[in-house]
Design a protein around this motif. Structure first.
Motif, PDB file in Angstrom:
ATOM      1  N   LEU A   1     -44.462   5.063   5.764  1.00 26.05           N
ATOM      2  CA  LEU A   1     -43.815   6.369   5.826  1.00 26.05           C
ATOM      3  C   LEU A   1     -43.608   6.947   4.429  1.00 26.05           C
ATOM      4  O   LEU A   1     -44.074   8.055   4.130  1.00 26.05           O
ATOM      5  CB  LEU A   1     -42.472   6.270   6.552  1.00 26.05           C
ATOM      6  N   ALA A   2     -42.931   6.205   3.563  1.00 22.70           N
ATOM      7  CA  ALA A   2     -42.631   6.708   2.221  1.00 22.70           C
ATOM      8  C   ALA A   2     -43.904   6.882   1.399  1.00 22.70           C
ATOM      9  O   ALA A   2     -44.095   7.917   0.742  1.00 22.70           O
ATOM     10  CB  ALA A   2     -41.670   5.754   1.514  1.00 22.70           C
TER      11      ALA A   2
ATOM     12  N   MET B   1     -33.029   8.554   6.858  1.00 29.11           N
ATOM     13  CA  MET B   1     -32.332   8.285   5.608  1.00 29.11           C
ATOM     14  C   MET B   1     -33.289   7.873   4.494  1.00 29.11           C
ATOM     15  O   MET B   1     -32.998   8.068   3.311  1.00 29.11           O
ATOM     16  CB  MET B   1     -31.250   7.227   5.811  1.00 29.11           C
ATOM     17  N   ILE B   2     -34.420   7.295   4.855  1.00 29.99           N
ATOM     18  CA  ILE B   2     -35.446   7.009   3.850  1.00 29.99           C
ATOM     19  C   ILE B   2     -35.915   8.308   3.207  1.00 29.99           C
ATOM     20  O   ILE B   2     -35.942   8.445   1.977  1.00 29.99           O
ATOM     21  CB  ILE B   2     -36.643   6.266   4.492  1.00 29.99           C
TER      22      ILE B   2
ATOM     23  N   LEU C   1     -43.279   7.194  -4.787  1.00 32.25           N
ATOM     24  CA  LEU C   1     -43.836   7.500  -6.107  1.00 32.25           C
ATOM     25  C   LEU C   1     -45.232   6.912  -6.272  1.00 32.25           C
ATOM     26  O   LEU C   1     -46.095   7.514  -6.923  1.00 32.25           O
ATOM     27  CB  LEU C   1     -42.905   6.982  -7.203  1.00 32.25           C
ATOM     28  N   SER C   2     -45.472   5.752  -5.666  1.00 31.43           N
ATOM     29  CA  SER C   2     -46.814   5.158  -5.688  1.00 31.43           C
ATOM     30  C   SER C   2     -47.804   6.066  -4.971  1.00 31.43           C
ATOM     31  O   SER C   2     -48.948   6.239  -5.420  1.00 31.43           O
ATOM     32  CB  SER C   2     -46.799   3.780  -5.028  1.00 31.43           C
ATOM     33  N   GLY C   3     -47.361   6.651  -3.856  1.00 26.03           N
ATOM     34  CA  GLY C   3     -48.210   7.600  -3.136  1.00 26.03           C
ATOM     35  C   GLY C   3     -48.470   8.857  -3.941  1.00 26.03           C
ATOM     36  O   GLY C   3     -49.595   9.372  -3.966  1.00 26.03           O
TER      37      GLY C   3
ATOM     38  N   PHE D   1     -32.908   3.502   0.687  1.00 20.97           N
ATOM     39  CA  PHE D   1     -33.919   4.382   0.085  1.00 20.97           C
ATOM     40  C   PHE D   1     -34.547   3.882  -1.212  1.00 20.97           C
ATOM     41  O   PHE D   1     -35.604   4.391  -1.611  1.00 20.97           O
ATOM     42  CB  PHE D   1     -33.312   5.767  -0.182  1.00 20.97           C
ATOM     43  N   HIS D   2     -33.949   2.919  -1.919  1.00 18.79           N
ATOM     44  CA  HIS D   2     -34.432   2.689  -3.287  1.00 18.79           C
ATOM     45  C   HIS D   2     -35.849   2.110  -3.365  1.00 18.79           C
ATOM     46  O   HIS D   2     -36.648   2.562  -4.185  1.00 18.79           O
ATOM     47  CB  HIS D   2     -33.443   1.866  -4.104  1.00 18.79           C
ATOM     48  N   VAL D   3     -36.220   1.168  -2.497  1.00 19.22           N
ATOM     49  CA  VAL D   3     -37.593   0.673  -2.510  1.00 19.22           C
ATOM     50  C   VAL D   3     -38.539   1.717  -1.918  1.00 19.22           C
ATOM     51  O   VAL D   3     -39.684   1.862  -2.365  1.00 19.22           O
ATOM     52  CB  VAL D   3     -37.709  -0.658  -1.750  1.00 19.22           C
ATOM     53  N   ALA D   4     -38.048   2.461  -0.936  1.00 16.46           N
ATOM     54  CA  ALA D   4     -38.844   3.551  -0.367  1.00 16.46           C
ATOM     55  C   ALA D   4     -39.191   4.578  -1.440  1.00 16.46           C
ATOM     56  O   ALA D   4     -40.277   5.153  -1.428  1.00 16.46           O
ATOM     57  CB  ALA D   4     -38.078   4.216   0.776  1.00 16.46           C
ATOM     58  N   LEU D   5     -38.275   4.799  -2.378  1.00 15.32           N
ATOM     59  CA  LEU D   5     -38.543   5.716  -3.487  1.00 15.32           C
ATOM     60  C   LEU D   5     -39.703   5.202  -4.329  1.00 15.32           C
ATOM     61  O   LEU D   5     -40.577   5.977  -4.741  1.00 15.32           O
ATOM     62  CB  LEU D   5     -37.285   5.885  -4.339  1.00 15.32           C
TER      63      LEU D   5
END
Length: 298
Positions: free
Chosen positions: A175-176, A225-226, A52-54, A44-48
């Motif tokens: 997705l993120a 899980m993302i 946040l960029s989105g 999840f950490h890069v997805a976070l």
């Protein structure tokens, strides 16, 4: 402000994850617990960061903040493209000439960075193309519709045998980022404190279970899980931000997040090589010194 603290949190996790990975790849004796921790962080950490960029893209008026779509894309090309090219080239050069670095590279790989994302800098590569897609389709479709279409393309084409090449990472990141462009960020952390704690514990329990079963990187589990990791992180930091020194620390990391993101692997790998040559092989010393150097030298 919560977005900034979450950005600092995500940046720290990326740094810490690379410190652990570097120790493991160097063949040092490290407790098996950290292998599971790596999988947990990667889930999840890069997805976070992407999420946040989105969120920031939406809350700052999308491309309209630069008045025209072309001006926005040029702005992103400079802000993301230049650091991507420069630091990818530096990373490849270091790995080409230093045998004990993270990965093996040839100096000629520099000429392939336009089509082959390099190390952690794939994030900049993917983010630019996500901005390009969302800007191009903005005005014709709503953000949730763009998200649905991009995800559909990203999942259906490979099933039909159509390869996405380097753009695979762009569709993987959609997705993120996409969820961040349409979700109501200000409402999702409004839960009672104990409910937040329960959700965080459920995320940890689910992660451990999937890691033990070897399923955390499988299709559908991975995507779930993302999203779960992003939500749990928001709740976690919304609790931790009440502690002043933690809040200040996260804001400090956020302030220098670009520098840390771009430079941390150079310093963490460098200090690891020095420690090994000094015959310092204790994993806990490498974690402490590697994390501190990666953070403050960057």
């Amino acid at each position: 402000v919560l977005v900034d603290k979450l950005k600092g949190y995500a940046c720290f996790l990326v740094l810490f994850g690379h410190v652990i990975m570097g120790i493991r790849l160097a063949g040092l004796n490290i407790p098996s617990f950290f292998a599971g921790m790596e999988l947990f962080l990667w889930s999840f950490h890069v997805a976070l960061f992407l999420f946040l960029s989105g969120v920031v893209y939406k809350e700052t008026g999308e491309w309209k903040g630069k008045k025209t779509k072309s001006a926005f894309i040029i702005h992103k090309l400079v802000n993301l493209g230049v650091p991507y090219v420069v630091f990818s080239a530096i990373y490849i050069a270091i790995n080409a000439f230093v045998g004990e670095a993270n990965t093996n590279s040839s100096i000629t790989d520099i000429f392939k960075i336009w089509k082959t994302p390099v190390a952690q800098y794939w994030f900049l590569y993917a983010l630019f193309f996500l901005f390009l897609i969302w800007t191009a389709l903005s005005g014709y479709l709503k953000n949730w519709q763009i998200t649905a279409i991009v995800l559909l393309i990203g999942y259906v084409l490979p099933l039909l045998g159509v390869g996405l090449g380097s753009f695979d990472i762009v569709f993987y990141s959609a997705l993120a980022f996409g969820v961040g462009t349409f979700i109501d960020f200000k409402r999702i952390s409004r839960l009672h404190r104990w409910i937040k704690v329960l959700v965080i514990l459920l995320h940890l329990t689910t992660s451990v279970t999937l890691i033990v079963l070897g399923k955390i990187e499988d299709a559908f589990f991975k995507e779930f899980m993302i999203l779960f990791g992003i939500y749990s992180s928001i709740l976690f930091i919304s609790l931790l931000e009440e502690v002043k020194f933690i809040s200040r620390f996260l804001l400090f990391i956020n302030k220098y997040s670009l520098q840390i993101y771009l430079l941390h692997t150079i310093f963490t790998a460098g200090i690891r090589i020095i420690l090994i040559r000094l015959n310092v092989t204790q994993w806990w010393i490498h974690i402490i010194i590697g994390t501190v150097c990666g953070l403050f030298f960057s």
